[in-house]
Each structure stands twice: as C-alpha cells, then as structure tokens.
Write an enzyme that holds these catalytic residues in place. Structure first.
Site, mmCIF file in Angstrom:
data_model
loop_
_atom_site.group_PDB
_atom_site.id
_atom_site.type_symbol
_atom_site.label_atom_id
_atom_site.label_comp_id
_atom_site.label_asym_id
_atom_site.label_seq_id
_atom_site.Cartn_x
_atom_site.Cartn_y
_atom_site.Cartn_z
ATOM 1 N N SER A 147 -67.865 18.823 -15.493
ATOM 2 C CA SER A 147 -67.136 20.088 -15.552
ATOM 3 C C SER A 147 -67.132 20.574 -16.984
ATOM 4 C CB SER A 147 -65.720 19.887 -15.003
ATOM 5 O OG SER A 147 -64.997 21.087 -14.971
ATOM 6 N N ARG A 315 -64.323 25.471 -13.304
ATOM 7 C CA ARG A 315 -63.117 25.816 -12.547
ATOM 8 C C ARG A 315 -63.439 26.239 -11.126
ATOM 9 N NH1 ARG A 315 -58.925 29.299 -16.163
ATOM 10 N NH2 ARG A 315 -60.626 30.792 -16.140
ATOM 11 N N VAL A 437 -53.864 21.655 -14.992
ATOM 12 C CA VAL A 437 -55.027 21.525 -15.884
ATOM 13 C C VAL A 437 -56.014 22.676 -15.716
ATOM 14 C CG1 VAL A 437 -54.808 19.023 -15.922
ATOM 15 C CG2 VAL A 437 -56.301 20.092 -14.234
ATOM 16 N N GLU A 438 -56.943 22.764 -16.676
ATOM 17 C CA GLU A 438 -57.982 23.800 -16.716
ATOM 18 C C GLU A 438 -57.385 25.211 -16.611
ATOM 19 O OE1 GLU A 438 -61.329 23.160 -14.162
ATOM 20 O OE2 GLU A 438 -61.911 21.307 -15.177
ATOM 21 N N GLY A 439 -56.290 25.412 -17.310
ATOM 22 C CA GLY A 439 -55.602 26.695 -17.286
ATOM 23 C C GLY A 439 -54.424 26.638 -16.340
#
Length: 749
Positions: A147, A315, A437-439
C-alpha cells in the site's frame, strides 16, 4: 461585441469571487492535482453518462492469480492462529514470515521485471480479502508493503537506479518497508509536521557528499519494529543553497535504512488488541545522501503530491478489502448462526428483530464487494482515483463497523465471550484501526470527499478557482469570464434537469435498458441532478465559508458516496448476468441508498444559512418528499437468503477462509451444513408432531436419519458453546492472575 459585454458583466463578479470563494492553499493545490476524476465526475455533472459506467470491464483474475489465491494464500492461512498471534505470541510465527518472503507476498504490486508478482489491483484486493477473513494481523502485515510506502512511491516516482536497487529487495522480502508519516504532534495535519531535514555536507561510505541531516519522531508506524528501510516524510530546508534552489523546499519523502546511526525504534504499540507489528520510530542527526530522496534531488519538496497520488491506489484497495472481508464474514456467520440457533423451538432468524440486521448485513456485503470491484476495475485501467479512494476508505470502514455491530447484536452472548471460538471479536476489536488509519474518517468525510471533491469533480469550479488565483488581474479576468459563463450554462441546464426529474418522478431522466433495475438508474439521474444543483447553490451562498461548514460538507459527501456505491451495485448486477435470485438484495441496497440520499440532501438544505434559498430548493428538488427505504417484506426476503445455501448466498459472501483445526469458523460451517441437510427430516417430524425418538418408533424416520439428527445436534452445540479458561490457562495468558481458591461459601462470608 458579445465578449466585451460578457467581460463587463463578469468584472464585478470576478472582484467579488476573489474574496468570497475559498482560496486554495499550496497543500490543497497539490492534492487537487493528484489523481484524476472518473465516474464521480459524471455523478457530479448532474447528468451521468450510463454508457460510460456500463462500458467498464468486469475485473477478472488470471489463472496465475487464481492459483496464488487457491494455493499460497490458503496455505498461509492454515499456518497461522489468530488467537495465538493476538494473545500469546504477539507476532506471526517465524515460518509464516519466511513463507511470505518465499512466495513474494510483499511484492504483489511490484512488476515481474523487478522480481515481484505484478498482480492486478483486483488480484491484490482478492488476496487481502481472503487473508483478512483469517487474521487482521496477518492481513495488515501483507497490506502495508503493498500500500502506501516505499514500494508504491518508488514505482511511481523513483529513479531508474532506485527502482533497480530497491524493488527486487522489497519483492523478495530481503528488505521490509515501513512508512513514517504521522508525527507525534501533527497527527493528520501534515502541514504541522515538525520532522525536519536540513541539506548539508556529510560523510557517506567514507566520502564527503551532499546529504540531509534528519531529526524525526514518528508514531503509529506499522512494521516499524521490524522494518529494514523506512520511507520518511519530513520538511526539507536548504539554508546554504547546496541544491541551488530556495531555502524552504517543503514536504519531502526519502528512504532511510533503519540500521543507520541515530535511528531509534521505540517499544511496540498494541493497536486495538491486534498484534501486528506497530510502534514509534525516531531519528536524531541521521545522515542520508541527497540521492535518498525518492525520485532524486529534483523531487525535493514534492512529497505531498507523491503521497496523494500513492494514496489513490492504497486507500482504494487495502482497507476496502479488509472491510469487505469483515462484512462478508459477519453476514455469513450471522446468517448461519441465526439458522442453527433456536429459541422457543424456532431458528432465531425467523424473528423480525433479528431479520432487520441480517438484511442489512446481506445488502452491505453485496454493496461493499460491488464497490470494491468497480474501484479495482478503474485502477486496473491505469487510473489514479484519489477521490474515489477516499470515498472507499471512509465509507467501507464505516459500513464494516455497522456490520460488525449488527453481527454482535444477533450473536449476543456468543460474541462477547473471548477465546479461539469467537470469530467476531478480533474483527470488532480492529474496527477502530480501519476507521483511523490512512486518513482519519472524520477528516475524510468532513473535509475531503466534498470539500476537495467538489472542486476537483465539478465541471468548472477548479478552472474558476485557478483563474482567480492568477496574479495578473487582466489574465485572471479573461480566464475567469470564460469558465464562469460556461458554469452559468451548466447551472441552468442542471436546474432544468433537477426540477423536471423531481416533479416527474424521475421519468424524464435518461436510462439504459436494465431490466428490473431500470428505475434505479432514473432515480440516480434525478438525485445526481439535485446534488449538482445544491452543490452550485452552496458555493454561491456560502462562498469561502463552505470550507469551514464541515457538517454541510460531510452530508454532501455522503450523497456523492451513496451515489457511487449504488452505481457499483447496479453495475455488479449487470456484470453477473442479471441474476433474478439476487434481486432482493439489489432492491434493498438501492432503496436504502436512495433513502439516505434524500435524507442527507434535505438535511443540507434545512441547515443552509440562507433560509429563502433553502426553502426554494427544497420545493424545486422535492427533497421533503419522503423516499421510503426497504419495506418489511423485502427485509424478510434478504434475511432468509442468508439462512439457506444457494448460489445467491455464495455470491453475497464470496471467498472466505473456511477455518481449520475446529476453530469457530470451521465449526459454524459444519453445523450450518448439517442443519440445512437435515431440514427435510425435521420437517417430517414437525408435520407429524413427533420428537426424534417418537418418529423413530413410529417409522417416520429411519435409524440413519436419527443418527444424522444426533450428529447435527452435536455440531450445533459445538457452535453454541463458548470458551472458558482453567486457572492455569488464565495464569499463562495473564501472568498477574491469582486464582481465588476460596469456596463460594467462604467468599460469601
């Protein structure tokens, strides 16, 4: 003559707009330029081109990808025990790590020419979906290197030399990557990052070179405790002008070997009782050559653009795949449990209170996989889908959270007692991780999906804002005038469509010939036009304040997201051959989405600061007219689909790990199969009003059938049972535990 008149009319509007409309920060400008607009642009146009959606090819696995999923993926799942990972060993077994390296799990996204597997986005997603159904810790371990991180960044931005050196090592696991973005103080606000790098001279491999002196402190970094190379995000400055440019170079990404002097790994974090490797990592006066910048020195200061582009892929795949797996497993096990668990002599799935969450589970599982398929198809076309990936990440993880809550409600006590037999609690515990996570979802939903998407996906808004930012007043006016009048034409056309479609029950909306779901295309055309009109009015009435009105922005983002998910549902039904048996779940998903869209838009208008505009718009688009969600009959149909074995149920559930070593999943699969198989026997007994023993004596059933019922009962009891732990086991799991040897009588005294 007309251009002159138009310019004169535009001048005061141009002057007003320069102060009223939101200004783009440098960070926002880079985010806008990252990725591309695809189907979400059609939804934002107010008049979607359905031919474009229907022309997207259905994602398919190659034979090689299928063999990998059916072979190494299944083998890996059998090697691990999720309970032991999370409660005993705090890590994957050593042989599992070696297996991942040997079979290049960490190189799914890396092309074959660099030693990777070169899988499609869809295959990548299918692998993660299967692993997630076995163990979140194992799935995350595979997820992260594929990712956002060094691999993805090197593929997109690395120099040829960097790619040739690093990618083969990442593919075969010689190098294990982590990516350090979140700072101790900054959190989700990358612009507030305090991690720094200063261009200077230093020694590298016994030679004096131009390099970067790094000081950083990162936290929540997955794989940090075991990584060999860290992709690092930091703010770069060049006070001595060694790179020949400005002093403040800005947000930059570089590769930092984790064994360099000054790099310090902190103690491990425990994220949501899920024991994948995660922890803080810091560095003090760490020196790296300037060539360590991803893409080389020319890419100094381009880190934010890199991250936005890389996130578009990661994402859209990683967390949606985990969410799809968790939701499908929740739907599968809840449907099976509701069939085999009986109260008052009937399966609990026959009770209306249980059927409501079961129907939601069926529709959510179908919808999430539909959206995942559509997103992967877009990614496999080579697109960089930054906005759609934000939609997928936020709303897939929200739906996962809801699904697991529904499943926990139905399972009741079965789901709250922890232990190896509990197949829901590991996913339930891990849900906040996906949300965060990831935003973080709050930021993504409130600021990004509509806040940035409205500018990026709107046919004219970005062009107008870029024109307004031009410092040359004359050039700014000319460019703004051109796009402004096009915007006016778009708004007038959208207004006509929105009103006509609202007041004709969507009959005036163009639709493809889509059989039983044709009307849903018409309804989407109606609400797409209404959404586009409300978006234009929000910009007009709120101007720059729209950026700060996060509640309105969040609801508008919800509408766009529901339109995307519903598009995916209709596309999936078409791709899978218009399966008539699947229609209940398609109808449920569509009606549920349309109801949410109407509610969200009406709540936007209710909260418009300008009450007059709000009232007019509510009448124009008929947002007050209630759009009913699924009725009770449809709810019952969807629930019953999950309690019977069928091709429809298999499509809803998809490929999940089926369990091993008599774990909870294997036991419920076995019991479900036995209950379904024994139903004809039980039906005969019910019709004769006989117990199994009475039926055997009366000849209603045979001895073999009586034995079959006995085996079924044993299988059901094995599922209904929950874990308990002897004092010795508790002491092993919790070293501080002290067994209370007093009798109950002594305790009472």
């Amino acid at each position: 003559m007309f251009p002159t008149i138009r310019r004169s009319l535009t001048r005061p509007i141009h002057k007003w707009a320069r102060t009223a409309l939101p200004q783009l920060s440098e960070t926002e400008r880079e985010a806008m330029n990252a990725g591309e607009i695809w189907w979400e642009g059609e939804l934002f146009s107010g008049n979607p081109d359905w031919a474009q959606l229907r022309s997207v090819e259905k994602p398919e696995l190659t034979k090689e990808e299928e063999a990998f999923i059916d072979g190494p993926c299944q083998d890996f799942c059998r090697m691990i025990d999720d309970w032991k990972i999370n409660n005993e060993t705090a890590d994957l077994p050593t042989e599992a790590w070696e297996f991942l390296r040997e079979h290049r799990f960490f190189g799914m996204i890396i092309p074959k020419k660099h030693g990777g597997l070169g899988f499609s986005a869809y295959a990548h997603s299918e692998v993660l979906r299967l692993l997630s159904s076995r163990s979140v810790a194992a799935a995350v371990t595979v997820m992260v290197p594929n990712s956002l991180g060094p691999g993805e960044l090197l593929l997109q931005f690395g120099t040829e030399e960097q790619q040739d050196y690093w990618l083969p090592r990442l593919a075969n696991g010689r190098e294990l990557p982590a990516f350090g973005l979140t700072s101790e103080e900054a959190g989700s606000d990358a612009s507030a990052m305090t991690d720094s790098g200063v261009v200077c001279r230093g020694t590298w491999n016994d030679e004096e070179v131009i390099g970067i002196r790094l000081n950083f402190a990162k936290r929540y970094i997955t794989l940090a405790p075991v990584c060999t190379v860290l992709g690092l995000a930091f703010k770069l400055s060049d006070p001595d002008g060694l790179l020949g440019g400005r002093e403040d170079l800005g947000f930059t990404c570089a590769l930092v070997p984790a064994d360099l002097p000054g790099v310090l790994r902190g103690h491990r974090h425990i994220p949501g009782a899920t024991m994948f490797q995660n922890g803080p990592i810091s560095g003090e006066d760490v020196f790296i050559p300037v060539d360590s910048i991803i893409g080389g020195p020319d890419q100094a200061g381009q880190g934010w653009r890199m991250l936005m582009s890389a996130l578009a892929a990661g994402r859209g795949i990683s967390l949606p795949s985990l969410s799809a797996a968790a939701t499908a497993l929740a739907a599968h096990t809840t449907g099976a449990y509701a069939r085999i668990r009986e109260q008052f002599g009937i399966p609990i799935g026959k009770f209306g209170g249980v059927q409501a969450p079961m129907a939601q589970l069926a529709a959510s599982a179908y919808t999430l996989d539909a959206a995942r398929h559509l997103t992967c198809a877009g990614l496999d076309e080579g697109r960089s889908l930054s906005l759609i990936s934000a939609i997928m990440k936020a709303h897939a993880t929200y739906r996962m959270r809801d699904a697991l809550q529904y499943a926990m409600d139905v399972h009741s006590g079965k789901a709250v007692i922890d232990g190896p037999l509990n197949y829901l609690s590991p996913l339930y515990n891990a849900t906040p991780i996906g949300i965060t996570v990831e935003g973080a979802n709050i930021v993504t939903r409130s600021l990004i999906i509509f806040g940035q998407g409205s500018v990026r996906a709107h046919p004219h808004m970005l062009d107008e804002m870029l024109a307004l930012s031009d410092v040359d007043d004359d050039a700014s006016l000319n460019e703004f005038s051109r796009h402004f009048w096009r915007h006016i034409g778009h708004t007038l056309a959208t207004t006509g469509r929105a009103v006509a479609r609202a007041w004709t029950g969507a009959r005036s909306a163009p639709t493809p010939s889509a059989g039983a779901v044709t009307d849903y295309y018409a309804q989407m055309g109606r609400w797409s036009a209404a959404f586009a009109l409300v978006a234009d009015m929000a910009f007009l009435t709120l101007g720059g304040a729209l950026k700060r009105n996060e509640l309105i922005s969040a609801r508008m983002g919800d509408v766009l997201s529901d339109l995307y998910f519903l598009s995916a549902v209709l596309k999936r039904w078409e791709d899978e051959g218009r399966q008539k048996a699947d229609l209940p779940v398609v109808h449920y998903a569509a009606q549920d989405a349309l109801s949410h869209i109407q509610t969200s838009l009406d709540e936007v208008l209710i909260n418009f600061p300008n009450r007059a505009v709000s009232g007019v718009l509510r009448v124009m688009i008929r947002s007050k007219a209630c759009v009913h969600g699924p009725n009770d009959r449809l709810t019952k149909q969807c629930a019953e689909l999950m309690m019977e074995t069928s091709a429809t149920r298999e499509r809803i559930v998809g490929k999940l790990y089926e369990g091993c070593d008599r774990d909870g999943v294997e036991l419920i699969n076995l019991a479900f199969a036995k209950v379904v198989e024994a139903e004809p026997i039980r039906k005969r007994l019910r019709e004769a009003n006989q117990s199994p023993e009475d039926g055997l004596r009366a000849g209603t059933i045979s001895q073999d059938e009586r034995d079959q019922l006995t085996e079924m009962d044993k299988a059901v009891q094995a599922v209904v049972a929950v874990d308990d732990f002897a004092p010795g086991e508790l002491a092993r799991l919790f070293p501080g535990y002290e067994h209370d040897t007093r009798t109950s009588k002594e305790s009472a005294q």
